[in-house]
Design an enzyme around this catalytic site. Structure first.
Site, PDB file in Angstrom:
ATOM      1  N   TYR A 130      -1.922  -1.027  10.498  1.00 48.79           N
ATOM      2  CA  TYR A 130      -1.974  -1.160   9.035  1.00 48.79           C
ATOM      3  C   TYR A 130      -0.655  -0.661   8.429  1.00 48.79           C
ATOM      4  O   TYR A 130      -0.054  -1.329   7.582  1.00 48.79           O
ATOM      5  CB  TYR A 130      -3.168  -0.373   8.492  1.00 48.79           C
ATOM      6  CG  TYR A 130      -3.459  -0.614   7.026  1.00 48.79           C
ATOM      7  CD1 TYR A 130      -4.136  -1.747   6.599  1.00 48.79           C
ATOM      8  CD2 TYR A 130      -3.048   0.300   6.057  1.00 48.79           C
ATOM      9  CE1 TYR A 130      -4.407  -1.969   5.252  1.00 48.79           C
ATOM     10  CE2 TYR A 130      -3.312   0.093   4.707  1.00 48.79           C
ATOM     11  CZ  TYR A 130      -3.993  -1.045   4.310  1.00 48.79           C
ATOM     12  OH  TYR A 130      -4.249  -1.260   2.968  1.00 48.79           O
TER      13      TYR A 130
ATOM     14  N   SER B 256       0.879  -1.171   0.000  1.00 46.64           N
ATOM     15  CA  SER B 256       0.000   0.000   0.000  1.00 46.64           C
ATOM     16  C   SER B 256       0.912   1.215   0.000  1.00 46.64           C
ATOM     17  O   SER B 256       2.097   1.113   0.356  1.00 46.64           O
ATOM     18  CB  SER B 256      -0.852   0.009   1.273  1.00 46.64           C
ATOM     19  OG  SER B 256      -1.481   1.260   1.459  1.00 46.64           O
TER      20      SER B 256
HETATM   21  N1  LIG Z   1      -8.708  -0.325  -1.343  1.00 48.57           N
HETATM   22  C1  LIG Z   1      -7.683   0.455  -1.118  1.00 48.57           C
HETATM   23  O1  LIG Z   1      -7.813   1.688  -1.131  1.00 48.57           O
HETATM   24  C2  LIG Z   1      -6.322  -0.163  -0.859  1.00 48.57           C
HETATM   25  C3  LIG Z   1      -5.219   0.681  -0.846  1.00 48.57           C
HETATM   26  C4  LIG Z   1      -3.954   0.145  -0.616  1.00 48.57           C
HETATM   27  C5  LIG Z   1      -3.804  -1.213  -0.426  1.00 48.57           C
HETATM   28  N2  LIG Z   1      -4.901  -2.018  -0.429  1.00 48.57           N
HETATM   29  C6  LIG Z   1      -4.676  -3.455  -0.211  1.00 48.57           C
HETATM   30  O2  LIG Z   1      -5.280  -4.183  -1.265  1.00 48.57           O
HETATM   31  C7  LIG Z   1      -5.496  -5.524  -0.829  1.00 48.57           C
HETATM   32  C8  LIG Z   1      -6.876  -5.954  -1.265  1.00 48.57           C
HETATM   33  O3  LIG Z   1      -7.831  -5.228  -0.508  1.00 48.57           O
HETATM   34  P1  LIG Z   1      -9.106  -4.552  -1.183  1.00 48.57           P
HETATM   35  O4  LIG Z   1      -8.908  -3.102  -1.112  1.00 48.57           O
HETATM   36  O5  LIG Z   1      -9.403  -5.191  -2.474  1.00 48.57           O
HETATM   37  O6  LIG Z   1     -10.210  -4.896  -0.067  1.00 48.57           O
HETATM   38  P2  LIG Z   1     -11.456  -5.913  -0.095  1.00 48.57           P
HETATM   39  O7  LIG Z   1     -11.953  -5.951   1.306  1.00 48.57           O
HETATM   40  O8  LIG Z   1     -12.405  -5.536  -1.157  1.00 48.57           O
HETATM   41  O9  LIG Z   1     -10.781  -7.302  -0.481  1.00 48.57           O
HETATM   42  C9  LIG Z   1      -9.959  -8.010   0.433  1.00 48.57           C
HETATM   43  C10 LIG Z   1     -10.240  -9.496   0.304  1.00 48.57           C
HETATM   44  O10 LIG Z   1      -9.391 -10.204   1.229  1.00 48.57           O
HETATM   45  C11 LIG Z   1     -10.173 -11.214   1.847  1.00 48.57           C
HETATM   46  N3  LIG Z   1      -9.592 -11.579   3.140  1.00 48.57           N
HETATM   47  C12 LIG Z   1      -9.669 -10.904   4.318  1.00 48.57           C
HETATM   48  N4  LIG Z   1      -9.055 -11.601   5.284  1.00 48.57           N
HETATM   49  C13 LIG Z   1      -8.575 -12.741   4.713  1.00 48.57           C
HETATM   50  C14 LIG Z   1      -7.856 -13.856   5.206  1.00 48.57           C
HETATM   51  N5  LIG Z   1      -7.510 -13.943   6.515  1.00 48.57           N
HETATM   52  N6  LIG Z   1      -7.509 -14.837   4.340  1.00 48.57           N
HETATM   53  C15 LIG Z   1      -7.888 -14.754   3.035  1.00 48.57           C
HETATM   54  N7  LIG Z   1      -8.602 -13.745   2.514  1.00 48.57           N
HETATM   55  C16 LIG Z   1      -8.921 -12.733   3.345  1.00 48.57           C
HETATM   56  C17 LIG Z   1     -11.559 -10.590   1.999  1.00 48.57           C
HETATM   57  O11 LIG Z   1     -12.565 -11.560   2.194  1.00 48.57           O
HETATM   58  C18 LIG Z   1     -11.686  -9.842   0.671  1.00 48.57           C
HETATM   59  O12 LIG Z   1     -12.267 -10.661  -0.308  1.00 48.57           O
HETATM   60  C19 LIG Z   1      -5.282  -5.511   0.684  1.00 48.57           C
HETATM   61  O13 LIG Z   1      -4.014  -6.059   0.987  1.00 48.57           O
HETATM   62  C20 LIG Z   1      -5.331  -4.042   1.029  1.00 48.57           C
HETATM   63  O14 LIG Z   1      -4.624  -3.743   2.214  1.00 48.57           O
HETATM   64  C21 LIG Z   1      -6.150  -1.529  -0.649  1.00 48.57           C
END
Ligand SMILES: NC(=O)c1ccc[n+]([C@@H]2O[C@H](COP(=O)([O-])OP(=O)(O)OC[C@H]3O[C@@H](n4cnc5c(N)ncnc54)[C@H](O)[C@@H]3O)[C@@H](O)[C@H]2O)c1
Length: 299
Positions: free
Chosen positions: A154, A142
């Protein structure tokens, strides 16, 4: 990698957001997909979409913070496809609770999924990718892995992911192994990350509630996420980066040339950290502080 056609790609967190979009983008590029998630209903919806595209898919319900479950997912991948070429350690959560005065469980949950999930994923799959003739590992960090100030647990988990991903890249280069490595550092992306609590593990006890100040911040972050990049744009960039063997994947380059570079200049000058007055996507800090003080009845 020259092509993704018929390659075997593992995506964790494939039930939603960036992971769901990556699974679709890799399938569109002709790959076979292992889609993994802890949330079975969301995973089922992704798998249905992939089947509708005509993709060859294997679905694994897996908690990435459980080493045995990640090892079992790796074994299931080999049993189904006999090889593995690209692994996207993407599953992640953003927990609630005050990092210093609240319970310790949100730290353990966040580090368990965001940090240990990546460590377990690399350790389980790296030997298998080497045995499959080479490939690529993508770890989702991130921008919070390059600049602190979002939430301590985080930020810590994502800084750790940036560090181990860079270490992995350097090790693969030094060893001359045919493994590409990418570090995905998104800013705001339109996903379900703010509703991470839906997967709070029952075994961790009662989920901490947000206080009034956190609620103010949550409203602004929600707006930034709702107005953020579509996950498909991030996924396309990941696919390009795997094909081009690019380490840094920055869907929000303005953050890197703005606040992140400014932080590094301060570090180079030995200056103390300063809160950013302007964070992309959020109102000015002074406005947020005024709203927080009002919410706490201190204005
Ligand atoms: N959305 C943003 O703005 C953003 C920004 C920077 C980084 N990220 C990172 O992107 C990645 C994806 O997140 P997202 O934004 O798509 O969120 P999201 O919540 O839409 O998707 C995350 C997925 O991870 C799954 N998950 C949660 N805990 C889990 C576990 N213990 N084992 C397996 N699966 C698990 C959830 O069920 C979900 O399907 C994450 O690592 C998040 O930190 C997101």
């Amino acid at each position: 990698m020259d092509t993704l056609q018929d390659k075997v790609i593992v995506v964790t967190g494939a039930g939603s957001g960036i992971g769901q979009a990556m699974a679709v983008a890799f399938a569109r590029a002709g790959a076979k997909i292992v889609a993994a998630d802890v949330q079975a209903d969301a995973l089922g919806a992704t798998v249905a979409d992939l089947h509708a595209m005509g993709a060859d898919v294997h679905s694994v319900t897996c908690d990435v913070s459980d080493e045995a479950a990640v090892n079992a997912m790796a074994a299931a991948t080999m049993a189904r496809f006999g090889a593995v070429h690209v692994v996207c350690n993407n599953a992640g959560v953003a927990g609630n609770g005050d990092p210093w005065f609240g319970p310790i469980a949100p730290w353990q949950w966040t580090m368990g999924v965001n940090f240990w999930g990546v460590v377990y994923g690399v350790r389980a799959f790296l030997p298998l990718i080497i045995g499959s003739g080479g490939g690529h590992i993508v770890n989702t960090a991130s921008l919070a892995g390059l600049i602190p100030g979002f939430a301590a647990s985080y930020d810590a988990s994502k800084h750790a992911v940036v560090a181990i991903t860079e270490d992995l890249y350097l090790t693969m280069r030094t060893a001359g192994l045919p493994i590409g490595v990418s570090c995905l550092c998104p800013g705001w992306v339109r996903t379900g990350i703010l509703e991470s609590d839906r997967n709070w593990p029952a075994g961790m006890g009662e989920m901490p509630q947000r206080d009034a100040a956190a609620e103010v911040m949550r409203g602004h972050v929600k707006r930034a996420i709702d107005e953020g990049l579509p996950p498909a744009a991030v996924a396309d960039l990941v696919v390009d980066s795997v094909l081009a063997d690019r380490f840094w994947v920055f869907p929000h380059a303005d953050w890197v040339s703005g606040p992140i570079l400014a932080r590094w200049h301060r570090i180079a000058e030995g200056e103390n950290p300063e809160p950013s007055e302007e964070t992309p996507g959020l109102p000015p800090r002074a406005q947020i502080m005024a709203e927080v003080m009002a919410a706490l009845g201190a204005s």
